[in-house]
Enzyme design. Structure first.
Site, PDB file in Angstrom:
ATOM      1  N   VAL A   1       1.807 -21.899   8.111  1.00  0.00           N
ATOM      2  CA  VAL A   1       3.279 -21.816   8.086  1.00  0.00           C
ATOM      3  C   VAL A   1       3.873 -23.198   8.370  1.00  0.00           C
ATOM      4  O   VAL A   1       3.504 -23.844   9.356  1.00  0.00           O
ATOM      5  CB  VAL A   1       3.809 -20.835   9.153  1.00  0.00           C
TER       6      VAL A   1
ATOM      7  N   ASP B   1       5.581 -16.215  -0.810  1.00  0.00           N
ATOM      8  CA  ASP B   1       5.062 -17.214   0.138  1.00  0.00           C
ATOM      9  C   ASP B   1       5.870 -17.195   1.441  1.00  0.00           C
ATOM     10  O   ASP B   1       5.310 -17.139   2.534  1.00  0.00           O
ATOM     11  CB  ASP B   1       5.134 -18.599  -0.548  1.00  0.00           C
TER      12      ASP B   1
ATOM     13  N   LYS C   1       4.736 -16.006   5.315  1.00  0.00           N
ATOM     14  CA  LYS C   1       4.907 -16.905   6.469  1.00  0.00           C
ATOM     15  C   LYS C   1       5.767 -16.254   7.552  1.00  0.00           C
ATOM     16  O   LYS C   1       5.440 -16.343   8.742  1.00  0.00           O
ATOM     17  CB  LYS C   1       5.518 -18.233   6.002  1.00  0.00           C
TER      18      LYS C   1
HETATM   19  N1  HSE Z   1       3.841 -23.574  -1.869  1.00  0.00           N
HETATM   20  C1  HSE Z   1       4.109 -23.713  -0.480  1.00  0.00           C
HETATM   21  C2  HSE Z   1       5.520 -24.241  -0.302  1.00  0.00           C
HETATM   22  C3  HSE Z   1       3.121 -24.672   0.128  1.00  0.00           C
HETATM   23  O1  HSE Z   1       6.129 -24.621  -1.292  1.00  0.00           O
HETATM   24  O2  HSE Z   1       6.047 -24.252   0.803  1.00  0.00           O
HETATM   25  C4  HSE Z   1       3.149 -24.637   1.599  1.00  0.00           C
HETATM   26  O3  HSE Z   1       2.653 -23.446   2.104  1.00  0.00           O
END
Ligand code: HSE
Ligand code: NAP
Length: 434
Positions: free
Chosen positions: A135, A204, A208
């Site tokens: 994260v 994503d 996180k």
């Molecule tokens: N693809 C992710 C981002 C990478 O753009 O934050 C970091 O976890």
């Protein structure tokens, strides 16, 4: 044995891509030994990839395309998982822990989906599972939530934790670029995941915030309980309308217990220009934590990219090298945390309607909102296309309940005079600074 007499710890890398390459370089340059004298030296012994023909910053003799050369190798004490994705990462992490090896990973998906069972496996086997890089890239956030802030009851976490979408929204805001052009640049710069869906559709950020919320609220956070919406449908018109009204659009990840229950949500939001979060631009991430003892905390830094992420991975490796025998017991989970549904969320809404440019249309729209007790804060007719006989109307509401707003949107869509509800965005609530 090293010069200091400490036994070297063997490191096995699973994955030598964007992050793995930077970690390999840091290990091969002896950065940990130089920075932390007296700890166990870290020695890169095997690095596993899929394609052995690609150029890598690792001596050919250390490369393998066989994961068992790490997982079943008694010379490997610590496995660094940097392949990404759910599988085979989860199985590899579990195999390493079961074999009594410490694991360091940057894998938010595996942690968000299987964190509970993997953390338990590490405990059962008396080894450590560290995941600072999962994260916020280089920002120390897991460490503070796991130890420094333990005395606090966390009230809220509000974050920009996806670098790719923040980069895309910043470029769209500053340069008026299209979503597709900026996405291609983000991929070329190594920010975006191989499959951009994970970034742009909010997965994503959802993984996180699930990891952070679990630590902060001591609650198992099931992914299907998180409200998620990405940035694919953000139109440059909404970015410029928001700017004219004094807001910047950001993809926020929020976990808050407002006293009624814990709500975890990921969605684009209008952030008032005068709050610092509106100015966190590009690939930068920020995490704003509110604890009952510490008050508000602000952690900002590079949330993606090879070196920033390698900083977090190396920090975890050094933590193990300093004290390989110690174990961080995870904070116990509390089963009692009440949950709030997204339907109960209350905020102001921005909506853009494409309507027939004729008398009485506004009255019809206001009637629908009024019947649902949604009060209008402002209405602006932004644009009219006299050729098509339509106009863009932008409405800002006073705070309203999500369920009522969604029902009103369904009713507005059904009005003959409304051609399209082109956008609906939430306004994030910040305490009045005065
Ligand atoms: N693809 C992710 C981002 C990478 O753009 O934050 C970091 O976890
Ligand atoms: P990447 O560039 O795609 O690298 C992945 C690496 O893993 C490649 O070397 C690939 O081998 C290898 N790999 C993939 N599947 C494999 C398999 N089944 N067996 C063996 N090797 C395999 O990914 P990345 O950007 O470095 O990301 C790694 C992790 O860090 C992910 O969990 C990601 O979410 C996380 N992370 C990334 C960033 C960032 O800025 N990139 C920031 C924070 C966290 P080949 O090279 O042979 O294909």
């Amino acid at each position: 044995m090293s010069e200091s007499g400490s036994r070297a710890l063997g490191v096995g890398l699973l994955g030598v891509g964007v992050v793995g390459s930077a970690v390999a370089e840091a290990l091969l340059s002896g950065r940990s030994q130089a920075n932390v004298p007296g700890s166990h030296p870290l020695e890169l012994r095997v690095a596993v990839v899929r394609d052995l023909t690609k150029e890598r910053p690792v001596p050919a003799g250390l490369l393998s395309d066989d994961a068992s050369s790490v997982l079943s190798n008694p010379a490997i004490d610590i496995v660094v998982e940097l392949m990404g994705g759910e599988e085979p990462a989860r199985t590899s992490i579990a195999a390493a822990l079961s074999a009594g090896k410490h694991v360091v990973t940057a894998n938010k998906e595996a942690l968000a989906k299987h964190g509970g069972e993997l953390i338990a496996l590490a405990e059962q086997n008396g080894v450590r599972l560290l995941y600072e890089a999962s994260v916020g890239g280089g920002i120390p956030i897991i460490g503070p939530l796991s130890s420094d802030l333990l005395a606090n009851e966390v009230k809220s976490i509000r974050a920009i934790i996806n670098g790719t979408t923040n980069y895309i929204l910043t470029r769209m805001s500053n340069e008026g670029d299209t979503f597709d052009d900026v996405l291609a640049d983000a991929q070329a710069l190594g920010y975006a995941e191989a499959d951009p869906t994970a970034d742009v559709d909010g997965y994503d950020a959802m993984y996180k915030i699930a990891i952070l919320a679990r630590l902060a609220f001591r609650a198992p956070v099931e992914l299907d309980s998180i409200y998620r919406e990405g940035i694919r449908s953000i139109d440059p018109v909404d970015i410029s309308n928001a700017a004219r009204m004094g807001f910047t659009i950001k993809l926020l990840a929020v976990a808050r217990d407002d006293g009624r229950g814990l709500l975890v949500r990921v969605h684009p939001a209008l952030v008032p220009n005068e709050v610092p979060m509106a100015k966190v631009d590009g690939v930068l991430n920020v995490c704003e934590i509110e604890g009952d003892l510490v008050g508000p905390l602000w952690l900002q830094g590079r949330g993606a990219g090879a070196e920033a992420t390698a900083s977090a991975v190396m920090g975890d490796l050094i933590r193990i090298a300093r004290a390989p025998g110690s174990q961080t017991r995870p904070r116990g989970l509390s089963a009692t945390t009440e949950r709030l549904a997204m339907d109960d969320h209350v905020c102001q809404y921005y909506t853009r309607l494409v309507v027939q440019d004729q008398p009485g249309v506004l009255a019809g729209v206001a009637g629908v909102l009024g019947n649902r007790r949604i009060s209008i804060d402002s209405v602006i007719q932004m644009d009219s296309d006299s050729g098509r006989g339509v106009a863009d109307i932008v409405l800002m509401t006073h705070p309203a309940r999500e369920q009522e707003m969604q029902a009103a949107i369904t009713e507005l869509t059904a009005l003959e005079s409304v051609v399209e509800v082109a956008s609906l965005l939430r306004v994030e609530d910040y305490p009045d600074p005065s």
